[in-house]
Design an enzyme around this catalytic site. Structure first.
Site, PDB file in Angstrom:
ATOM      1  N   ARG A  95       0.840  -1.196   0.000  1.00  0.00           N
ATOM      2  CA  ARG A  95       0.000   0.000   0.000  1.00  0.00           C
ATOM      3  C   ARG A  95       0.878   1.250   0.000  1.00  0.00           C
ATOM      4  O   ARG A  95       1.956   1.258   0.579  1.00  0.00           O
ATOM      5  CB  ARG A  95      -0.894   0.022   1.236  1.00  0.00           C
ATOM      6  CG  ARG A  95      -2.139  -0.853   1.127  1.00  0.00           C
ATOM      7  CD  ARG A  95      -3.020  -0.713   2.352  1.00  0.00           C
ATOM      8  NE  ARG A  95      -2.363  -1.194   3.550  1.00  0.00           N
ATOM      9  CZ  ARG A  95      -1.847  -0.431   4.488  1.00  0.00           C
ATOM     10  NH1 ARG A  95      -1.925   0.881   4.421  1.00  0.00           N
ATOM     11  NH2 ARG A  95      -1.271  -0.962   5.539  1.00  0.00           N
ATOM     12  N   TYR A 139      -1.600  -3.494  -6.700  1.00  0.00           N
ATOM     13  CA  TYR A 139      -1.348  -4.281  -5.504  1.00  0.00           C
ATOM     14  C   TYR A 139      -2.413  -4.153  -4.413  1.00  0.00           C
ATOM     15  O   TYR A 139      -2.784  -3.048  -4.020  1.00  0.00           O
ATOM     16  CB  TYR A 139       0.013  -3.896  -4.888  1.00  0.00           C
ATOM     17  CG  TYR A 139       0.500  -4.978  -3.959  1.00  0.00           C
ATOM     18  CD1 TYR A 139       1.263  -6.033  -4.440  1.00  0.00           C
ATOM     19  CD2 TYR A 139       0.140  -4.991  -2.617  1.00  0.00           C
ATOM     20  CE1 TYR A 139       1.660  -7.060  -3.612  1.00  0.00           C
ATOM     21  CE2 TYR A 139       0.529  -6.018  -1.783  1.00  0.00           C
ATOM     22  CZ  TYR A 139       1.297  -7.048  -2.285  1.00  0.00           C
ATOM     23  OH  TYR A 139       1.680  -8.069  -1.464  1.00  0.00           O
ATOM     24  N   LYS A 144      -9.579  -2.079   1.853  1.00  0.00           N
ATOM     25  CA  LYS A 144      -9.294  -0.916   2.701  1.00  0.00           C
ATOM     26  C   LYS A 144     -10.092   0.310   2.259  1.00  0.00           C
ATOM     27  O   LYS A 144     -10.575   1.082   3.085  1.00  0.00           O
ATOM     28  CB  LYS A 144      -7.803  -0.604   2.682  1.00  0.00           C
ATOM     29  CG  LYS A 144      -6.929  -1.778   3.041  1.00  0.00           C
ATOM     30  CD  LYS A 144      -7.208  -2.280   4.432  1.00  0.00           C
ATOM     31  CE  LYS A 144      -6.463  -3.571   4.646  1.00  0.00           C
ATOM     32  NZ  LYS A 144      -6.248  -3.935   6.028  1.00  0.00           N
ATOM     33  N   HIS A 177     -10.606  -2.111  11.509  1.00  0.00           N
ATOM     34  CA  HIS A 177      -9.518  -2.985  11.041  1.00  0.00           C
ATOM     35  C   HIS A 177      -9.310  -4.091  12.090  1.00  0.00           C
ATOM     36  O   HIS A 177      -8.349  -4.069  12.841  1.00  0.00           O
ATOM     37  CB  HIS A 177      -8.251  -2.136  10.877  1.00  0.00           C
ATOM     38  CG  HIS A 177      -7.132  -2.807  10.152  1.00  0.00           C
ATOM     39  ND1 HIS A 177      -5.829  -2.381  10.243  1.00  0.00           N
ATOM     40  CD2 HIS A 177      -7.112  -3.871   9.311  1.00  0.00           C
ATOM     41  CE1 HIS A 177      -5.056  -3.142   9.495  1.00  0.00           C
ATOM     42  NE2 HIS A 177      -5.800  -4.055   8.922  1.00  0.00           N
ATOM     43  N   SER A 236      -1.376  -3.434  10.459  1.00  0.00           N
ATOM     44  CA  SER A 236      -1.011  -4.330   9.362  1.00  0.00           C
ATOM     45  C   SER A 236       0.243  -5.142   9.722  1.00  0.00           C
ATOM     46  O   SER A 236       1.198  -4.595  10.273  1.00  0.00           O
ATOM     47  CB  SER A 236      -0.738  -3.513   8.107  1.00  0.00           C
ATOM     48  OG  SER A 236      -1.887  -2.766   7.781  1.00  0.00           O
ATOM     49  N   CYS A 238       0.684  -7.365  12.002  1.00  0.00           N
ATOM     50  CA  CYS A 238       0.931  -7.492  13.441  1.00  0.00           C
ATOM     51  C   CYS A 238       0.159  -8.640  14.080  1.00  0.00           C
ATOM     52  O   CYS A 238      -0.014  -8.686  15.294  1.00  0.00           O
ATOM     53  CB  CYS A 238       0.614  -6.184  14.149  1.00  0.00           C
ATOM     54  SG  CYS A 238       1.807  -4.900  13.760  1.00  0.00           S
ATOM     55  N   ASP A 283      -9.430  -9.593   9.060  1.00  0.00           N
ATOM     56  CA  ASP A 283      -8.890  -8.253   8.786  1.00  0.00           C
ATOM     57  C   ASP A 283      -9.862  -7.111   9.066  1.00  0.00           C
ATOM     58  O   ASP A 283      -9.437  -6.055   9.499  1.00  0.00           O
ATOM     59  CB  ASP A 283      -8.427  -8.187   7.317  1.00  0.00           C
ATOM     60  CG  ASP A 283      -7.456  -7.036   7.063  1.00  0.00           C
ATOM     61  OD1 ASP A 283      -6.485  -6.902   7.820  1.00  0.00           O
ATOM     62  OD2 ASP A 283      -7.676  -6.262   6.114  1.00  0.00           O
ATOM     63  N   ARG A 329       1.900 -12.172  -0.311  1.00  0.00           N
ATOM     64  CA  ARG A 329       0.580 -12.515   0.235  1.00  0.00           C
ATOM     65  C   ARG A 329      -0.020 -13.744  -0.433  1.00  0.00           C
ATOM     66  O   ARG A 329       0.307 -14.069  -1.568  1.00  0.00           O
ATOM     67  CB  ARG A 329      -0.378 -11.340   0.012  1.00  0.00           C
ATOM     68  CG  ARG A 329       0.072 -10.011   0.625  1.00  0.00           C
ATOM     69  CD  ARG A 329      -0.659  -9.689   1.880  1.00  0.00           C
ATOM     70  NE  ARG A 329      -0.088  -8.590   2.639  1.00  0.00           N
ATOM     71  CZ  ARG A 329      -0.600  -8.166   3.779  1.00  0.00           C
ATOM     72  NH1 ARG A 329      -1.682  -8.712   4.285  1.00  0.00           N
ATOM     73  NH2 ARG A 329      -0.023  -7.191   4.448  1.00  0.00           N
TER      74      ARG A 329
HETATM   75  P1  GTP Z   1      -2.389  -7.617   7.614  1.00  0.00           P
HETATM   76  O1  GTP Z   1      -2.936  -8.644   6.689  1.00  0.00           O
HETATM   77  O2  GTP Z   1      -1.307  -6.792   6.989  1.00  0.00           O
HETATM   78  O3  GTP Z   1      -3.446  -6.735   8.196  1.00  0.00           O
HETATM   79  O4  GTP Z   1      -1.581  -8.397   8.783  1.00  0.00           O
HETATM   80  P2  GTP Z   1      -2.066  -9.248  10.059  1.00  0.00           P
HETATM   81  O5  GTP Z   1      -2.361  -8.320  11.196  1.00  0.00           O
HETATM   82  O6  GTP Z   1      -3.128 -10.197   9.675  1.00  0.00           O
HETATM   83  O7  GTP Z   1      -0.723 -10.035  10.462  1.00  0.00           O
HETATM   84  P3  GTP Z   1      -0.360 -11.588  10.360  1.00  0.00           P
HETATM   85  O8  GTP Z   1      -1.203 -12.450  11.248  1.00  0.00           O
HETATM   86  O9  GTP Z   1      -0.302 -11.960   8.938  1.00  0.00           O
HETATM   87  O10 GTP Z   1       1.111 -11.607  10.976  1.00  0.00           O
HETATM   88  C1  GTP Z   1       2.170 -10.866  10.436  1.00  0.00           C
HETATM   89  C2  GTP Z   1       3.482 -11.385  10.924  1.00  0.00           C
HETATM   90  O11 GTP Z   1       3.514 -11.422  12.352  1.00  0.00           O
HETATM   91  C3  GTP Z   1       3.775 -12.815  10.453  1.00  0.00           C
HETATM   92  O12 GTP Z   1       5.108 -12.881  10.019  1.00  0.00           O
HETATM   93  C4  GTP Z   1       3.575 -13.645  11.697  1.00  0.00           C
HETATM   94  O13 GTP Z   1       4.389 -14.774  11.686  1.00  0.00           O
HETATM   95  C5  GTP Z   1       3.928 -12.689  12.839  1.00  0.00           C
HETATM   96  N1  GTP Z   1       3.161 -13.035  14.066  1.00  0.00           N
HETATM   97  C6  GTP Z   1       1.834 -13.225  14.158  1.00  0.00           C
HETATM   98  N2  GTP Z   1       1.465 -13.591  15.421  1.00  0.00           N
HETATM   99  C7  GTP Z   1       2.609 -13.610  16.140  1.00  0.00           C
HETATM  100  C8  GTP Z   1       2.891 -13.902  17.526  1.00  0.00           C
HETATM  101  O14 GTP Z   1       2.020 -14.227  18.335  1.00  0.00           O
HETATM  102  N3  GTP Z   1       4.199 -13.812  17.902  1.00  0.00           N
HETATM  103  C9  GTP Z   1       5.193 -13.459  17.024  1.00  0.00           C
HETATM  104  N4  GTP Z   1       6.433 -13.375  17.483  1.00  0.00           N
HETATM  105  N5  GTP Z   1       4.969 -13.196  15.725  1.00  0.00           N
HETATM  106  C10 GTP Z   1       3.686 -13.252  15.285  1.00  0.00           C
HETATM  107  C1  SPV Z   2      -2.998  -4.352   5.418  1.00  0.00           C
HETATM  108  O1  SPV Z   2      -1.997  -3.750   5.016  1.00  0.00           O
HETATM  109  O2  SPV Z   2      -3.556  -4.077   6.518  1.00  0.00           O
HETATM  110  C2  SPV Z   2      -3.536  -5.466   4.624  1.00  0.00           C
HETATM  111  C3  SPV Z   2      -2.963  -5.703   3.292  1.00  0.00           C
HETATM  112  O3  SPV Z   2      -4.452  -6.132   5.071  1.00  0.00           O
HETATM  113  S1  SPV Z   2      -3.608  -4.657   2.067  1.00  0.00           S
HETATM  114  O4  SPV Z   2      -4.794  -5.292   1.512  1.00  0.00           O
HETATM  115  O5  SPV Z   2      -2.582  -4.512   1.014  1.00  0.00           O
HETATM  116  O6  SPV Z   2      -3.972  -3.382   2.612  1.00  0.00           O
HETATM  117 MN    MN Z   3      -4.968  -5.538   7.272  1.00  0.00          MN
END
Ligand code: GTP
Ligand code: SPV
Ligand code: MN
Length: 649
Positions: free
Chosen positions: A113, A262, A271, A291, A313, A315, A338, A432
């Site tokens: 983004r 993207y 979003k 979110h 994002s 996290c 999400d 992704r």
């Molecule tokens: P968006 O799709 O961008 O909104 O991201 P998201 O909030 O869904 O994050 P996601 O669950 O994909 O995690 C992102 C990164 O954080 C990955 O590399 C995970 O492995 C890492 N992660 C997730 N949960 C944990 C956790 O409990 N501990 C640690 N150390 N890393 C974590």
């Molecule tokens: C985020 O960045 O919070 C996402 C990925 O979930 S995107 O759809 O590219 O915004």
């Molecule tokens: Mn997101």
């Protein structure tokens, strides 16, 4: 120019689809070939378009000058056609190791983004963003005037679809027949966007039918901005990174996005609609567009509750939403990973739907160890973007090292040979998977319930390497709203930020607010009037590190221990102790049954006066500089009280 011309012009139709078009036309008893504004309609039927939809399309045809119009029906035949087309254009390659899986490699200049090029358009700047202190650059969104928006559109979109097909993508955010759902029409020149929207939303014919009843939709216009004349750097992924712009006009329920193919820049239901425009509709109609992931959790007694959680994002939302609990007897089920649309029902119960239909999840870090449920979801019917590929026709990314078949070689996300000693990552950090939610083995039985699921707790969280305990509970709703407003987190690869700086990211919504953050806080505070049964609010942090820079907490499935504590707090169990920042688990408050890890719990839960004084100062400064007079007094009071409690430590 008449709308309908003679059938013998059918040669313009895609050959693979000709038979179907003939059938469609016969079905509709038209017997003639169709045009809109003189442009051939090669798929779909214009008689299915409501007058409002039709005139929106016509207006944008006049602007973009596409060669053909394709009205999407969402069928497999259509999808197969798009897949074939994208292979011919080199946009995707097959992944024969899995069933119906594909890999797209983007232009390296178009991988995330672009927050700096994302704007909200209102008459007054102050409707969009709080007025920052003199000399301070605002960081709570970008404003553009209606005149500038018009100019930006004219500069970029005039004739931008010449020699290209304009796809008309009718989609529903939320189950088509839920009263909480909303409809959009995305016009795009990217087959990748169409294929992705088919996974991420309910897309196709049924939505056009629904539009015959309501005629209300969010207008979404998208072009990758393939330069009409001149050099295209990467024909398989046309884009225009230097001139990318993403515009939102809440007054018209309108989104216009140019230059990027993207994710959040181009899949406009996500979003742009579900959060930015969604939050403005929610404000008007008295609900919340957030979110947040939504999960259901059942304890060993069989009691089930639903939790929503806002993390910035990259996290941990997808991971928490699909968690495999390490605590015996617990079960987690996934409603969404999400976005949550939430409103109070007539009994004052907050209810949430997931407006999406798929997961657009971060690939790196996803493994059978960290997220086995995601691994069971994504190896069929999935469109991968910017991951690495293997010589046996599969995918690879950082974290999958233990799952590589012996002897395979790896090609990185840019298409170069890669090995363990390479200095760059195999997969792009923001690579992704785009996969249907229905394939998730723990998808919640209620995930498409039209009335939504009842939410008992709201979690805020982020990547905080220092000072912030594993979990704490807010004292009440107002305090909880302040906790959300004060959220901070380390920057990630999901947007264009450099390095691992700690950024303010209130409600994990900083990049996604559709209107003035001060007014948004007021809206959250006003929920107190809507219910006597408000969800409890918590803050979690899986990412605290020790002096050696190692995570203190193992995270992932072990986070179930934190959810268990939260559930017991919802039952008012006496397992907490008060601190100046809120309630934390009392000694032995966290269930450590079967816990194998060696964790320094004292360090994990430590609340230090020194750290929190600095934190409060940072938040005070942020509110003063960024929110100013738009900060609700209630939030200011909450922060003052927090400071007092910390000073008294
Ligand atoms: P968006 O799709 O961008 O909104 O991201 P998201 O909030 O869904 O994050 P996601 O669950 O994909 O995690 C992102 C990164 O954080 C990955 O590399 C995970 O492995 C890492 N992660 C997730 N949960 C944990 C956790 O409990 N501990 C640690 N150390 N890393 C974590
Ligand atoms: C985020 O960045 O919070 C996402 C990925 O979930 S995107 O759809 O590219 O915004
Ligand atoms: Mn997101």
């Amino acid at each position: 120019m008449p709308d309908i011309i003679e059938f013998n012009k059918i040669s313009n139709v895609y050959s693979t689809d000709a038979v179907r078009v003939v059938k469609t036309i016969r079905n509709h008893n038209v017997g003639l070939f169709q045009q809109l504004r003189g442009v051939s309609v090669v798929n779909g039927n214009i008689t299915d378009l409501s007058p409002k939809v039709k005139s929106y399309i016509e207006e944008k045809i006049d602007l973009c000058h596409p060669e053909k119009i394709h009205i999407c029906d969402g069928t497999d035949t259509e999808n197969n056609h798009l897949i074939q087309l994208m292979q011919q254009q080199g946009t995707i390659v097959p992944l024969p190791k899995y069933k119906n899986c594909w890999l797209a490699r983007t232009n390296p200049a178009d991988t995330a983004r672009v927050e700096s090029k994302t704007f909200i358009c209102t008459e007054d700047r102050s409707e969009t963003i709080p007025t920052p202190l003199d000399g301070v650059k605002g960081t709570l969104g970008n404003w553009i005037s209606p005149i500038k928006m018009q100019e930006a559109i004219k500069d970029r979109f005039s004739g931008c679809m010449r020699n290209r097909t304009m796809y008309v993508v009718p989609f529903s955010m939320g189950p088509i027949h839920s009263p909480l759902s909303k409809i959009g029409i995305e016009l795009t020149d990217s087959p990748y966007v169409v294929a992705s929207m088919r996974i991420m939303t309910r897309m196709g014919q049924a939505v056009l039918q629904k539009l015959q009843e309501t005629d209300e939709f969010v207008k979404c216009l998208h072009s990758v901005g393939n330069p009409v004349s001149g050099f295209v750097e990467m024909p398989s992924w046309p884009c225009d990174p230097d001139r990318t712009i993403i515009l939102h006009k809440p007054d018209n329920n309108e989104i216009v996005s140019y230059g990027s193919g993207y994710g959040g820049n181009s899949l406009l239901g996500k979003k742009c609609f579900a959060l930015r425009i969604g939050s403005t509709i929610a404000k008007r109609e008295g609900w919340l567009a957030e979110h947040m992931l939504i999960l259901g959790i059942t304890n060993p007694k069989g009691e089930k509750r639903y939790i929503a959680a806002a993390f910035p994002s990259a996290c941990g939302k997808t991971n928490l939403a699909m968690m495999t609990p390490s605590l015996p007897g617990f079960k987690v089920e996934c409603v969404g990973d999400d976005i949550a649309w939430m409103r109070f029902d007539k009994n004052g119960q907050l209810r949430a739907i997931n407006p999406e239909n798929g997961f657009f999840g971060v690939a790196p870090g996803t493994s059978s160890k960290s997220n086995p449920i995601a691994m069971q979801t994504i190896f069929k019917n999935t469109l991968f973007t910017n991951v690495a590929s293997t010589s046996d026709g599969g995918v690879f990314w950082e974290g999958m090292e233990d799952e590589l078949a012996p002897g395979v070689s790896i090609t990185d996300w840019r298409g170069q040979k890669w090995n363990k000693d390479s200095k760059t990552p195999a997969a792009h950090p923001n690579s992704r998977f785009c996969t249907p939610a229905s394939q998730c083995p723990i998808i919640d039985p209620q995930w498409e319930a039209p009335e939504g699921v009842p939410i008992s707790a709201i979690l805020f969280g982020g990547r905080r390497p220092k000072g912030v305990p594993l979990v704490y509970e807010a004292r009440n709703w107002r305090h909880g709203v302040m906790v959300g407003a004060a959220m901070r987190s380390e920057a990630t690869a999901a947007a264009e930020h450099q390095g691992k700086v700690i950024m303010h990211d209130p409600f994990a919504m900083r990049p996604f607010f559709g209107y003035n953050f001060g007014h948004y806080l007021q809206h959250w505070l006003s929920m107190e009037k809507r219910s006597e049964n408000l969800p409890k609010i918590f803050h979690v942090n899986w990412f605290r590190k020790n002096a050696q820079g190692k995570f203190l907490w193992p995270g992932f499935g072990e986070n179930s221990r934190v959810l268990d504590w939260i559930l017991r707090r919802l039952d008012n169990e006496n397992c907490a102790q008060e601190t100046p920042i809120g309630y934390v688990p009392s000694k032995n408050g966290i269930n450590l049954e079967g816990f194998q890890e060696n964790v320094d719990l004292t360090e994990l839960f430590d609340v230090s006066k020194e750290f929190w004084l600095e934190e409060v100062e940072a938040i005070e400064k942020y509110f003063k500089q960024q929110v100013g007079k738009d900060l609700p007094v209630e939030i200011d009071e909450q922060l003052k009280e927090l400071r007092k409690r910390i000073e008294a430590m």
